[in-house]
Design a protein around this motif. Structure first.
Motif, PDB file in Angstrom:
ATOM      1  N   TRP A  26     -23.422   5.347 -10.964  1.00 13.04           N
ATOM      2  CA  TRP A  26     -24.149   6.625 -10.871  1.00 13.04           C
ATOM      3  C   TRP A  26     -24.647   6.905  -9.457  1.00 13.04           C
ATOM      4  O   TRP A  26     -25.326   6.078  -8.861  1.00 13.04           O
ATOM      5  CB  TRP A  26     -25.377   6.583 -11.795  1.00 13.04           C
ATOM      6  N   TRP A  27     -24.278   8.095  -8.946  1.00 10.37           N
ATOM      7  CA  TRP A  27     -24.936   8.648  -7.760  1.00 10.37           C
ATOM      8  C   TRP A  27     -26.069   9.517  -8.313  1.00 10.37           C
ATOM      9  O   TRP A  27     -25.867  10.660  -8.708  1.00 10.37           O
ATOM     10  CB  TRP A  27     -23.943   9.460  -6.938  1.00 10.37           C
ATOM     11  N   ASP A  28     -27.252   8.930  -8.384  1.00 12.27           N
ATOM     12  CA  ASP A  28     -28.380   9.622  -9.017  1.00 12.27           C
ATOM     13  C   ASP A  28     -28.938  10.647  -8.048  1.00 12.27           C
ATOM     14  O   ASP A  28     -29.667  10.288  -7.122  1.00 12.27           O
ATOM     15  CB  ASP A  28     -29.475   8.599  -9.398  1.00 12.27           C
ATOM     16  N   ALA A  29     -28.508  11.881  -8.221  1.00  8.24           N
ATOM     17  CA  ALA A  29     -28.988  12.946  -7.309  1.00  8.24           C
ATOM     18  C   ALA A  29     -29.251  14.178  -8.152  1.00  8.24           C
ATOM     19  O   ALA A  29     -28.738  14.309  -9.269  1.00  8.24           O
ATOM     20  CB  ALA A  29     -27.896  13.256  -6.279  1.00  8.24           C
ATOM     21  N   GLY A  30     -30.071  15.087  -7.649  1.00  9.04           N
ATOM     22  CA  GLY A  30     -30.268  16.357  -8.359  1.00  9.04           C
ATOM     23  C   GLY A  30     -30.808  16.136  -9.758  1.00  9.04           C
ATOM     24  O   GLY A  30     -31.420  15.116 -10.073  1.00  9.04           O
ATOM     25  N   THR A  31     -30.543  17.111 -10.607  1.00  7.82           N
ATOM     26  CA  THR A  31     -31.041  17.018 -11.999  1.00  7.82           C
ATOM     27  C   THR A  31     -29.977  17.556 -12.962  1.00  7.82           C
ATOM     28  O   THR A  31     -29.036  18.229 -12.545  1.00  7.82           O
ATOM     29  CB  THR A  31     -32.285  17.938 -12.189  1.00  7.82           C
ATOM     30  N   GLY A  32     -30.197  17.258 -14.243  1.00  5.03           N
ATOM     31  CA  GLY A  32     -29.335  17.846 -15.274  1.00  5.03           C
ATOM     32  C   GLY A  32     -28.084  17.007 -15.537  1.00  5.03           C
ATOM     33  O   GLY A  32     -27.908  15.916 -14.982  1.00  5.03           O
ATOM     34  N   PRO A  33     -27.210  17.545 -16.399  1.00  5.29           N
ATOM     35  CA  PRO A  33     -25.996  16.804 -16.793  1.00  5.29           C
ATOM     36  C   PRO A  33     -25.126  16.509 -15.569  1.00  5.29           C
ATOM     37  O   PRO A  33     -25.126  17.262 -14.586  1.00  5.29           O
ATOM     38  CB  PRO A  33     -25.287  17.751 -17.760  1.00  5.29           C
ATOM     39  N   ALA A  34     -24.401  15.395 -15.656  1.00  4.56           N
ATOM     40  CA  ALA A  34     -23.674  14.866 -14.496  1.00  4.56           C
ATOM     41  C   ALA A  34     -22.239  15.381 -14.435  1.00  4.56           C
ATOM     42  O   ALA A  34     -21.667  15.810 -15.436  1.00  4.56           O
ATOM     43  CB  ALA A  34     -23.652  13.346 -14.590  1.00  4.56           C
TER      44      ALA A  34
ATOM     45  N   GLU B 125     -25.235  11.216 -27.109  1.00  4.83           N
ATOM     46  CA  GLU B 125     -26.150  11.463 -25.985  1.00  4.83           C
ATOM     47  C   GLU B 125     -25.377  11.409 -24.666  1.00  4.83           C
ATOM     48  O   GLU B 125     -25.583  12.225 -23.765  1.00  4.83           O
ATOM     49  CB  GLU B 125     -27.293  10.413 -25.915  1.00  4.83           C
ATOM     50  N   ARG B 126     -24.462  10.427 -24.611  1.00  6.39           N
ATOM     51  CA  ARG B 126     -23.705  10.308 -23.359  1.00  6.39           C
ATOM     52  C   ARG B 126     -22.836  11.541 -23.138  1.00  6.39           C
ATOM     53  O   ARG B 126     -22.767  12.092 -22.043  1.00  6.39           O
ATOM     54  CB  ARG B 126     -22.830   9.055 -23.379  1.00  6.39           C
ATOM     55  N   LEU B 127     -22.197  12.007 -24.188  1.00  8.61           N
ATOM     56  CA  LEU B 127     -21.354  13.205 -24.063  1.00  8.61           C
ATOM     57  C   LEU B 127     -22.213  14.392 -23.608  1.00  8.61           C
ATOM     58  O   LEU B 127     -21.810  15.167 -22.741  1.00  8.61           O
ATOM     59  CB  LEU B 127     -20.675  13.520 -25.403  1.00  8.61           C
ATOM     60  N   ALA B 128     -23.437  14.476 -24.151  1.00  8.77           N
ATOM     61  CA  ALA B 128     -24.329  15.597 -23.786  1.00  8.77           C
ATOM     62  C   ALA B 128     -24.798  15.475 -22.336  1.00  8.77           C
ATOM     63  O   ALA B 128     -25.224  16.458 -21.728  1.00  8.77           O
ATOM     64  CB  ALA B 128     -25.529  15.622 -24.726  1.00  8.77           C
ATOM     65  N   SER B 129     -24.669  14.246 -21.777  1.00 10.87           N
ATOM     66  CA  SER B 129     -25.173  14.052 -20.396  1.00 10.87           C
ATOM     67  C   SER B 129     -24.104  14.396 -19.353  1.00 10.87           C
ATOM     68  O   SER B 129     -24.300  14.212 -18.161  1.00 10.87           O
ATOM     69  CB  SER B 129     -25.582  12.583 -20.214  1.00 10.87           C
ATOM     70  N   ILE B 130     -22.914  14.867 -19.838  1.00 12.16           N
ATOM     71  CA  ILE B 130     -21.802  15.175 -18.920  1.00 12.16           C
ATOM     72  C   ILE B 130     -21.608  16.686 -18.844  1.00 12.16           C
ATOM     73  O   ILE B 130     -21.385  17.353 -19.862  1.00 12.16           O
ATOM     74  CB  ILE B 130     -20.500  14.516 -19.421  1.00 12.16           C
ATOM     75  N   ALA B 131     -21.705  17.240 -17.639  1.00  8.99           N
ATOM     76  CA  ALA B 131     -21.489  18.696 -17.465  1.00  8.99           C
ATOM     77  C   ALA B 131     -20.000  18.989 -17.346  1.00  8.99           C
ATOM     78  O   ALA B 131     -19.523  20.025 -17.815  1.00  8.99           O
ATOM     79  CB  ALA B 131     -22.207  19.162 -16.206  1.00  8.99           C
ATOM     80  N   ALA B 132     -19.268  18.091 -16.701  1.00  7.60           N
ATOM     81  CA  ALA B 132     -17.810  18.286 -16.550  1.00  7.60           C
ATOM     82  C   ALA B 132     -17.190  16.928 -16.230  1.00  7.60           C
ATOM     83  O   ALA B 132     -17.851  16.050 -15.675  1.00  7.60           O
ATOM     84  CB  ALA B 132     -17.512  19.260 -15.417  1.00  7.60           C
ATOM     85  N   PHE B 133     -15.915  16.771 -16.616  1.00  4.81           N
ATOM     86  CA  PHE B 133     -15.195  15.525 -16.330  1.00  4.81           C
ATOM     87  C   PHE B 133     -13.901  15.885 -15.610  1.00  4.81           C
ATOM     88  O   PHE B 133     -13.157  16.767 -16.078  1.00  4.81           O
ATOM     89  CB  PHE B 133     -14.901  14.768 -17.624  1.00  4.81           C
ATOM     90  N   VAL B 134     -13.643  15.231 -14.477  1.00  5.74           N
ATOM     91  CA  VAL B 134     -12.382  15.445 -13.742  1.00  5.74           C
ATOM     92  C   VAL B 134     -11.723  14.085 -13.534  1.00  5.74           C
ATOM     93  O   VAL B 134     -12.309  13.192 -12.914  1.00  5.74           O
ATOM     94  CB  VAL B 134     -12.639  16.091 -12.368  1.00  5.74           C
ATOM     95  N   GLU B 135     -10.526  13.935 -14.077  1.00  6.14           N
ATOM     96  CA  GLU B 135      -9.801  12.664 -13.923  1.00  6.14           C
ATOM     97  C   GLU B 135      -8.639  12.857 -12.950  1.00  6.14           C
ATOM     98  O   GLU B 135      -7.809  13.758 -13.155  1.00  6.14           O
ATOM     99  CB  GLU B 135      -9.271  12.178 -15.285  1.00  6.14           C
ATOM    100  N   LEU B 136      -8.616  12.065 -11.898  1.00  6.08           N
ATOM    101  CA  LEU B 136      -7.475  12.088 -10.973  1.00  6.08           C
ATOM    102  C   LEU B 136      -6.501  11.005 -11.435  1.00  6.08           C
ATOM    103  O   LEU B 136      -6.920   9.880 -11.746  1.00  6.08           O
ATOM    104  CB  LEU B 136      -7.935  11.823  -9.538  1.00  6.08           C
ATOM    105  N   HIS B 137      -5.213  11.342 -11.486  1.00  7.88           N
ATOM    106  CA  HIS B 137      -4.219  10.415 -12.056  1.00  7.88           C
ATOM    107  C   HIS B 137      -2.867  10.577 -11.367  1.00  7.88           C
ATOM    108  O   HIS B 137      -2.508  11.671 -10.959  1.00  7.88           O
ATOM    109  CB  HIS B 137      -4.060  10.724 -13.555  1.00  7.88           C
TER     110      HIS B 137
END
Ligand code: HGY
Ligand code: MN
Ligand code: MN
Ligand code: MN
Length: 397
Positions: A62-70, A175-187
């Motif tokens: 975690w880069w703990d910065a800002g607020t809200g979902p990650a 809870e974990r899903l709710a803590s994610i604002a967006a997911f980007v997977e590089l592949h």
């Protein structure tokens, strides 16, 4: 990002789990997996990122910065047996380097950025792909997961315990899903479809895995007349050809693998053969047609062979159409890069049903994947890091 900078970090893990074949043996919860988890923790510590493991064994920095979902990015470390180097790890190495880029320019995220390493994405050890994210999403039953066994008969529960993880914690993680604002997977791109350094995914084909069981009668290879045999190997062999034929007829893909025969002797007719059918198709109707065709044709053949045939779904993934606004936003942000579908499954395909999700592809000049020949140039991987940094900056500002 320059290519040498990418290569320097890449080489830190390039030898972990590499086999004589040039492919990788990186099964979840194995020694190589634990070594890669240790590397992940060291990279996080070197950047002052907070690490944690969720109840399903997925690891985060975690880069703990800002607020809200990650904003979540990342991929997986595990590989199919003797798989390529890039499928999975590229998304994790690129994530650390993208964070370095953002920090170097003094970027201050308005929301946390978190790097994920998801467990058992390939299903290469326990058979069910994207197990770590499927458990998180609540689409795999934890008891079923705990009882999954690897080819040597070790259960997931025992493998986790041996690695110091708690299998009794497995389960949905809303809870974990709710803590994610967006997911980007590089592949790494896994076909021959991307002719630019970076692309954006439009969709994942519908696909699935089915376990096939062929049951006959064990007997002596030297004394049992042909008409008296009930040989499951014969029906199995027919199934392999039928899968290919039905896929070609319907316009999709089918592969048979992970074959086990009992007693698997040279001079005894088998009593049972098990094998897995992997099928993928451009749409659900074609996939259903392949499955229906294989099931009907092989059942008919089993009748003739005097054997019994059973087929049961192990995992099915409906078509994943990635979030169109996110897809278009990233493609435009990256200067109008190609947008293309894939027939390969990904953790992004599982999480897309729960959080806004996108995928970035890095060109694979060999077009080979799930094999030692899988490739990507350092230059294109560095371009992938730049693209991921641009996307994280855009989503986390
Ligand atoms: O099987 C797949 O498509 C993915 O690589 N797990
Ligand atoms: Mn893969
Ligand atoms: Mn993958
Ligand atoms: Mn004998």
């Amino acid at each position: 990002m320059d290519a040498t900078g990418f290569r320097r970090l890449w080489d830190e893990i390039a030898g972990v789990g590499r086999a004589e074949s040039g492919g990788y043996l990186r099964f979840s919860w194995s020694e190589s997996d634990l070594a890669l988890r240790g590397w992940f923790d060291a990279q996080a510590a070197a950047r002052g990122l907070r690490t944690e493991t969720d109840r399903n064994g997925n690891r985060y920095a975690w880069w703990d910065a800002g607020t809200g979902p990650a904003v979540l990015t990342g991929s997986h470390f595990d590989a199919v047996p003797h798989g390529g180097a890039y499928d999975g790890p590229l998304g994790i190495v690129a994530a650390f380097l993208a964070v370095d880029e953002l920090r170097a320019e003094g970027f201050e995220p308005a929301r946390p950025i978190v790097i994920g390493a998801f467990t058992e994405e390939e299903g290469g050890r326990f058979g069910v792909p994207c197990l770590g994210t499927r458990l998180m999403a609540g689409v795999v039953d934890p008891d079923r997961a705990r009882a999954l066994t690897d080819p040597g008969g070790t259960t997931l529960a025992d493998a986790m315990r041996a690695a110091g993880a708690d299998p009794d914690a497995l389960g949905p993680d809303p809870e974990r899903l709710a803590s994610i604002a967006a997911f980007v997977e590089l592949h790494v791109e896994q076909g021959r479809n991307l002719d630019a350094p970076v692309g954006v995914a439009s969709a994942i084909w519908p696909h699935g895995r089915w376990r096939m069981t062929f049951t006959g009668a064990a007997d002596h290879a030297g004394t049992t007349r042909l008409p008296d045999r009930r040989d499951p190997m014969l029906t199995f062999a027919f199934a392999v050809l039928a899968a290919r034929k039905e896929a070609r007829r319907a316009g999709g893909l089918a592969t048979v693998g992970r074959v086990e025969a009992v007693p698997n002797a040279t001079n005894a007719i088998a009593s049972q053969v098990t094998a897995w059918l992997d099928s993928r198709a451009p749409d659900e109707a074609v996939l259903a047609e392949i499955l229906g065709g294989v099931t009907a044709k092989v059942a008919e053949r089993a009748e003739r062979d005097g054997t019994r045939f059973a087929i049961a779904p192990e995992s099915e993934t409906p078509i994943v159409e990635f979030d169109a606004s996110l897809r278009d936003r990233l493609a435009a942000l990256l200067g109008g890069v190609p947008v293309l579908p894939t027939g390969a499954g990904h953790d992004a395909g599982v999480l897309a049903a729960h959080v806004p999700t996108a995928m970035l592809f890095v060109r694979n000049p060999t077009g080979v994947s799930h094999a030692p020949g899988e490739g990507a140039s350092d230059e294109d991987c560095a371009a992938g890091v730049d693209a991921l940094a641009a996307v994280l900056r855009d989503l986390a500002c």
